[in-house]
Design a protein around this motif. Sequence first.
Motif, PDB file in Angstrom:
ATOM      1  N   ARG A 373     -46.036   1.936   1.792  1.00 51.64           N
ATOM      2  CA  ARG A 373     -46.797   2.073   0.547  1.00 51.64           C
ATOM      3  C   ARG A 373     -45.886   2.546  -0.581  1.00 51.64           C
ATOM      4  O   ARG A 373     -45.973   2.062  -1.709  1.00 51.64           O
ATOM      5  CB  ARG A 373     -47.969   3.045   0.722  1.00 51.64           C
ATOM      6  N   GLU A 374     -45.009   3.479  -0.276  1.00 57.58           N
ATOM      7  CA  GLU A 374     -44.094   3.997  -1.284  1.00 57.58           C
ATOM      8  C   GLU A 374     -43.145   2.895  -1.756  1.00 57.58           C
ATOM      9  O   GLU A 374     -42.885   2.741  -2.958  1.00 57.58           O
ATOM     10  CB  GLU A 374     -43.305   5.165  -0.688  1.00 57.58           C
ATOM     11  N   GLU A 375     -42.636   2.100  -0.807  1.00 56.94           N
ATOM     12  CA  GLU A 375     -41.747   0.998  -1.169  1.00 56.94           C
ATOM     13  C   GLU A 375     -42.491  -0.051  -1.991  1.00 56.94           C
ATOM     14  O   GLU A 375     -41.934  -0.632  -2.927  1.00 56.94           O
ATOM     15  CB  GLU A 375     -41.163   0.366   0.092  1.00 56.94           C
ATOM     16  N   ALA A 376     -43.757  -0.290  -1.632  1.00 52.56           N
ATOM     17  CA  ALA A 376     -44.548  -1.278  -2.367  1.00 52.56           C
ATOM     18  C   ALA A 376     -44.722  -0.861  -3.826  1.00 52.56           C
ATOM     19  O   ALA A 376     -44.672  -1.699  -4.730  1.00 52.56           O
ATOM     20  CB  ALA A 376     -45.912  -1.463  -1.697  1.00 52.56           C
ATOM     21  N   LEU A 377     -44.919   0.427  -4.080  1.00 53.48           N
ATOM     22  CA  LEU A 377     -45.037   0.896  -5.460  1.00 53.48           C
ATOM     23  C   LEU A 377     -43.748   0.668  -6.239  1.00 53.48           C
ATOM     24  O   LEU A 377     -43.772   0.333  -7.422  1.00 53.48           O
ATOM     25  CB  LEU A 377     -45.418   2.380  -5.485  1.00 53.48           C
ATOM     26  N   ASP A 378     -42.608   0.849  -5.564  1.00 59.54           N
ATOM     27  CA  ASP A 378     -41.332   0.534  -6.206  1.00 59.54           C
ATOM     28  C   ASP A 378     -41.273  -0.942  -6.586  1.00 59.54           C
ATOM     29  O   ASP A 378     -40.778  -1.305  -7.667  1.00 59.54           O
ATOM     30  CB  ASP A 378     -40.174   0.865  -5.274  1.00 59.54           C
ATOM     31  N   SER A 379     -41.751  -1.808  -5.684  1.00 59.95           N
ATOM     32  CA  SER A 379     -41.734  -3.249  -5.957  1.00 59.95           C
ATOM     33  C   SER A 379     -42.643  -3.607  -7.120  1.00 59.95           C
ATOM     34  O   SER A 379     -42.277  -4.398  -7.997  1.00 59.95           O
ATOM     35  CB  SER A 379     -42.171  -4.022  -4.697  1.00 59.95           C
ATOM     36  N   ILE A 380     -43.830  -3.026  -7.146  1.00 66.69           N
ATOM     37  CA  ILE A 380     -44.780  -3.294  -8.225  1.00 66.69           C
ATOM     38  C   ILE A 380     -44.223  -2.836  -9.567  1.00 66.69           C
ATOM     39  O   ILE A 380     -44.475  -3.451 -10.613  1.00 66.69           O
ATOM     40  CB  ILE A 380     -46.129  -2.599  -7.931  1.00 66.69           C
TER      41      ILE A 380
END
Length: 385
Positions: A373-380
Motif C-alpha cells: 500500500r505504501e509503495e502504491a501511494l508512491d506510484s500514484i
Amino acid sequence: MNWFPGRLSVVGLTGSALVLTSCGAMADADEGAEAQSAQASETPAHEGWNFEGGDGVLDFGEVQGRLNGGGSSSQQRAMDHWLEIFAQTSSAEVTYSPVGSGDGRAGLLTGEYAFAGTDAVLDPNEVEQSQERCGPQGAFHLPTYVSPIAVAVNLEEVDELNLSPEVLADIFSGGIASWDDPRIAEHNEEDLPSTDITVIHRSDTSGTTENFTEYLEEAAYNWEWSSSGDWPADLTAEFGSGTTGVLEELARHDGGITYADAGQVGENALRASLAVGGDYTDPSAEAAAEALAASERSDGGPGNDMGFVLSRDTESSDAYPLVQVSYTVWCNQYDSEEEAQLAAAFATYLVSAEAQNAAADVAGSSPLSADLREEALDSIDRISW
C-alpha cells in the motif's frame, strides 16, 4: 512516511481526510503565468494534498468530475462496493463496466476509459501504445485485487475434491471425460460418481483465462498450449461470457467444471484443492497472499509500475499458485488537472486499508500488505497532467 514538500504527507491511511487545493496555489506568487503554463504538464496531481487524522473515514473533499473505467469482471463485486463508498466521500462520479480485461485495456489505450481493470499486465505492444495515450512514461499497474482463481465444480453429494496440475490439464484438454477416472481417484479418498465431465471456459478475452492457462503451462508438463487471454481454439467445450457467464453455465451442467474468481463462486459449487508441495491447498485469500509474496516484479514498465510475474510452480503448500493479481491501470499523465486529480483520488482510495479490507469482506480477496500500500501511494504520486 513523508514525501518532499508539496506531495502527499501521510499521517495514517486508516482514519484520514484528504483535502484538495489548487495546483496553481502551490506556485510562488512571484512566478508569472507563463512560467506556470510551462510547468503545468509536470505538475503532480497530488500537489497540495494532505492526509490528516480524522474520524475513521476517508474524505475526498471537493474532488469532482466524471471518471469512466472498464475491464476485468473478476473484480466487479469489489468494484461495485468501492464505487458506492467512494461516491459517499467525494462529489465525483466514477463508473466501471465489467467488459473483460482485454476490452478494458483496449478502452484505456483508445481513450474510452480513464483507467482499466485487468487480470493480466499490458503486453509490450500495449506498453508502447500507452505512451501515446498516457504521456512519455505511459501507463502503470497498481495491484488492486488479489484473489485465488477457483477450480469450480458442480458435483452433487461430493464434499471435497483434490486435483493435481496434470489431472487438471487432462480434464480441460478433454483427456479425462468422467469423474470416476482412476487418475482423479488417485488424489481423492472419497468415491466420485461416473458423471460425465463438462468443461466450461470463458468466451471473451479474459485475464482470468490468461492466468489459468499460464498456471497450466508452468505447473503441468502435459499442457501443450501457450498461455493466452483467449481459450485455445482447438479445444471444444461449453463457454460463457465473463465470470457471471461461466458460473451460470456451471449451474446448468451436472458434472461441470470451470475456473473463476474464488470470491464470486457461490456456495452451491465445489472449490477444488490443488496439489502443491506434496499436499493439497485450498483456494483461500491467505494462500493467495503467500503466492504473491513468492513472486517477482515484471520488467519493462515505467519506474512506478507494480506488475508481478507470478510464481506458478512453488513447492510451498502454504501457497495457492492458481492466483491472479487484478490490477487497475492508470496513465502517468492525463489531459487535464481535473481528470488527473480524480484519477489519483480514486486510485488512492482503492489501495487504502479501508477499501482493501472492504473487498476482503464482500469478495474474499486478499488485502494488500502495508508495504505494498505504501509503495502504491508512491506510484500514484507520479500521476500528473
